[in-house]
Design an enzyme around this catalytic site. Sequence first.
Site, short mmCIF file in Angstrom:
data_model
loop_
_atom_site.label_atom_id
_atom_site.label_comp_id
_atom_site.label_asym_id
_atom_site.label_seq_id
_atom_site.Cartn_x
_atom_site.Cartn_y
_atom_site.Cartn_z
N SER A 138 -5.40 11.22 -9.04
CA SER A 138 -4.92 9.89 -8.68
C SER A 138 -3.41 9.92 -8.85
CB SER A 138 -5.54 8.82 -9.59
OG SER A 138 -4.82 7.60 -9.51
N THR A 139 -2.74 9.05 -8.11
CA THR A 139 -1.30 8.89 -8.37
C THR A 139 -1.07 8.61 -9.85
OG1 THR A 139 -0.81 8.07 -6.16
CG2 THR A 139 0.72 7.43 -7.90
N ASN A 140 -2.03 7.94 -10.48
CA ASN A 140 -1.82 7.45 -11.84
C ASN A 140 -1.89 8.53 -12.91
OD1 ASN A 140 -1.72 5.13 -10.41
ND2 ASN A 140 -3.67 4.31 -11.15
N THR A 185 41.28 5.11 -41.32
CA THR A 185 40.14 4.19 -41.29
C THR A 185 40.62 2.87 -40.70
OG1 THR A 185 40.59 3.47 -43.55
CG2 THR A 185 39.02 5.27 -43.27
N SER A 316 49.14 10.18 -12.46
CA SER A 316 49.65 8.97 -11.82
C SER A 316 50.18 9.28 -10.44
CB SER A 316 50.76 8.35 -12.68
OG SER A 316 51.37 7.27 -12.01
N SER A 317 50.05 8.29 -9.56
CA SER A 317 50.63 8.43 -8.23
C SER A 317 52.06 7.89 -8.19
CB SER A 317 49.77 7.64 -7.22
OG SER A 317 49.75 6.26 -7.56
#
Length: 462
Positions: A138-140, A185, A316-317
């Site tokens: 079964s699919t199941n 911390t 960066s461009s």
Amino acid sequence: MNTRTESDSIGTLQVPADAYYGVQSLRARQNFPITGQRMHTRFIHSLAQIKKAAALTNLAAGKLDQRRCDAICRACDDVLADRLMDSFIVDPIQGGAGTSANMNANEVIANRAIELLGGTKGDYSVVHPNDHVNMAQSTNDVYPTAGKMTALALLPEVLGELDRLAATLRGKAREYDDVVKMGRTQLQDAVPIRLGQSFGAYASAVERAAARLRRAESELETINMAATAIGTAVNTTRYYREHIVPTLAEVSGLRLTQAEDLIDGTQNIDCFVAVSGALKACAVTLSKMANDLRLLSSGPCTGLGEISLPAKQNGSSIMPGKVNPVIPEVVTQVAFLIAGGDGTITMAAEAGQLELNAFEPVVFFTLFLELDSLREAVRTFTDNCVSGITANRERCRQLVEESVGIVTALCPAIGYQRAASLAKEALKVHQPVRKLAVEEHLLDEKSLEELLDPLSMTTPGD
């Protein structure tokens, strides 16, 4: 286009004459245009292995003739060799609890078997998708078993990458065990720590994440094959029930055992929640580490700058020379993806009703995406970031010397109150703690030298 007419309980449909898929696959493609993707290749392989094991078991049980069994097995081998991948046309997210995926496999394997026997595609009197390829199934039980098998196939690759990352981190721990840096911390100066200790802690966390995944992995090895529709094993023989799982284990090379309670094995998919939860915990650990590396390498001139990450691409461009921590950034994005996916899997597992969970398709789609994404994120993290990290030794030393955090080591000798006053004064006048302690004659120089040695602060005293 030449077509053939196929029918199902809904009606008739024109299927391309040369197609290996059939009416139910085509109808599912029309009904579920969800992701535009094909089912995962490993999942398709798992379906083929199940069909092959079922054919062999049904042959031995005397329910399938040798001729059909041989043809089905050869067709399954073709699927496993990726010769029929274009014929798997059902979207991975689908209604019907996976019935469409199972029928896609049944139809492709049946039509290829028909072809091998000299018949015409669509002539299911030769080999029938349901009566022969899906016999005693079964699919199941097929669909969840295929999902578990796929996850079991993908997990070792993830674990291998995690083991490699842990080993690389251990190597960095050894390489930089002599570099003392400032511990922090809540992003504020604390006490000194060796850079090697930091990398060692990262390695421990990754190793723990891998161990957690390995424990979750074992849950996937229990499958519900022979459960058929709801776990009552309807339409199976005793021989099939006793032999399908050992046969599938042999065909797949996986360690598989049959669920003791097939009804439970069909109703509940909490094992996938366990695996996804372990993946999420791992992703969180990796993202925390990635964010630490971004902070430690920040700057490089105006930030912490204690380590340098490998430069991988322009950042960066518009800003010439800018280089961004792109690898840690992608690791964190994968963590976001996995955390969201874990929520999807959790909701889908909870939403199943009565004897079957109908939402396994989205569980599998999401889980396989998590596994694939994590594997590749860890791989690039190891190769393109962690392995190339370098320590900025002088910068680490400078920040330790300039920090008031080292005053903590004076508390046992001069008391907390005097140490706090010294720290406050050092911050006020922008002078090192060591210099002020000498000027105020708090301790003799030898004692100060011993107490304020940063390296000695990184290991327990007597």
